[in-house]
Enzyme design. Sequence first.
Site, PDB file in Angstrom:
ATOM      1  N   SER A  23      85.614  30.149  61.560  1.00  0.00           N
ATOM      2  CA  SER A  23      84.450  29.274  61.662  1.00  0.00           C
ATOM      3  C   SER A  23      84.841  27.804  61.798  1.00  0.00           C
ATOM      4  CB  SER A  23      83.553  29.470  60.432  1.00  0.00           C
ATOM      5  OG  SER A  23      84.293  29.334  59.232  1.00  0.00           O
ATOM      6  N   ASP A  43      93.532  32.543  69.277  1.00  0.00           N
ATOM      7  CA  ASP A  43      93.154  33.425  68.185  1.00  0.00           C
ATOM      8  C   ASP A  43      93.617  34.833  68.518  1.00  0.00           C
ATOM      9  OD1 ASP A  43      91.742  33.937  65.662  1.00  0.00           O
ATOM     10  OD2 ASP A  43      90.435  35.164  66.918  1.00  0.00           O
ATOM     11  N   SER A 203      85.815  39.356  41.504  1.00  0.00           N
ATOM     12  CA  SER A 203      85.460  38.179  42.289  1.00  0.00           C
ATOM     13  C   SER A 203      84.047  38.306  42.830  1.00  0.00           C
ATOM     14  CB  SER A 203      86.435  38.024  43.461  1.00  0.00           C
ATOM     15  OG  SER A 203      86.291  39.111  44.361  1.00  0.00           O
ATOM     16  N   GLY A 231      86.268  31.104  37.178  1.00  0.00           N
ATOM     17  CA  GLY A 231      85.959  29.800  37.742  1.00  0.00           C
ATOM     18  C   GLY A 231      84.480  29.504  37.855  1.00  0.00           C
ATOM     19  N   HIS A 456      75.388  29.732  53.965  1.00  0.00           N
ATOM     20  CA  HIS A 456      75.606  30.832  54.896  1.00  0.00           C
ATOM     21  C   HIS A 456      75.599  32.159  54.159  1.00  0.00           C
ATOM     22  CE1 HIS A 456      77.143  32.618  58.634  1.00  0.00           C
ATOM     23  NE2 HIS A 456      77.833  33.428  57.821  1.00  0.00           N
TER      24      HIS A 456
END
Length: 482
Positions: A23, A43, A203, A231, A456
């Site tokens: 992105s 890429d 996570s 976190g 997003h």
Amino acid sequence: MDPQTVSSLGPYDYDLLVIGGGSGGLAVAKEAAALRKKVLILDLEAPSLRGTKRELGGSSLNLNSIRKFLQQASLLGKAIQDSQKYGWRFKEDGDLDMCHSWSELVEAVQEQVKSRSLELKRELESCGVFYLNAGGEIVAPHTVQVTDMNGRKRRLTAETLVIATGDRPQYLSVPGDRQYCLTSEDLLSLPHSPGRTLVVGGSAEGLECAGFLSGLGLPVTVMLQPDLLPGFDQKMAQKIENHMLVAGVEFLYHCSLTKVEQAETCSKDILSGVSAVTPQQLSRERRLRVTIVCREGQTKQEDFDTVLLSVGRKACTSDIGLQCVGVQCSQDSGRILVNERDQTSVDHIYAIGSVQHGRPTTTGLSVHAGTLLAHRLYAGDNILVYHSYYWPLEWTLPDRNKNSCYVKVICHIPDHERVVGLHVMGPNAGDILQGFVAAMKCGLTKRQLDATVGLHPGSAQVFTSLTQTQRMSEALMLRGNC
């Protein structure tokens, strides 16, 4: 379009060469091209360890879309159940016997991701960005060796280089993990339902996957490694945990995964005498046995159909030639050290996105960083009208009205590009505009809008990442009325 067919400008082949098609890389490439710079983006769409083909757009962009589709599938199932309380009934009888087809979801999502990748390539071409499905390795200052899918090599030069190679999911380095486990990028390539799933890691990505799979009616267990949402605000993390427990997700605390192996197989001799293999037999064929060690030292084994690893991500910086030119990286993470301007220790090389050391890594932040970097490097044009078509993510899977949604931002240049008009045509337009209208009443400028990180996936983020465009008729009208 082949980059070699275009004559080079100045002493370099390109003004800007971007290594990585995530992105952030796409954003800086498109914005630089809009500012009339000659741009090449490299890429290499190499497959994952499990053979899942990667598409242009990077892990974050594609995985965010996939997770959105999974969430929508889960929510639709719940909505169908809730609909009975609102008076909905099936014609045959009043009972709802719901069954989700994993294979149909996978096929639809894979087609959508491929279509999105093709659309991104067409968008790059329309923006004037040159694109190659190839890897790039820095071999000298301003020089990149390009290697295509067939192994052919050539060297190209650029005045400025940007590293935007992103990161990839990590493995645990325990016996059987690479052979039998999946990561998030492989989940939607499974041809069969994941079945009973063990998610290793607490996570946000792991919990998202666990929640979606549970919402589809699958039994899910989460093994925290070591904590839940490290976190994050732990009070909020606890509320999320409680919510998931109520929804039926199980948790394993203070445990570690030490081994993954195939639990049992149906021998070829047995299967050869069976005319049709049942789903139950196939499930046993692929069932996995995990060995778990608890903090107190006890060892236990459990069987699962799928083991999904979500134990962190590793920056893709090891094979792009950073050491050759002296770009400094963190010894622990391999991520690139940058200053406040995204500049590395080499003045003509920049890094954006998740390859940066010590920076938050989200799709919105990467797009924002790429756009701002292009502005810092090349801005100078006066722009009055910013606009873009967009396609709400919820509309992509059913392929609804691809080019019917549109946003426009009109700015008054003499007043620090103060935003004097906002237009949006699309679903939930009123809700989207309400917050922006309050900002306009407070004197919102385009610079402040650009400084806003888009959420997003979501439609409102399009306002924060608009490509620069000037429309003379509207510009003259704006000058006459302001």
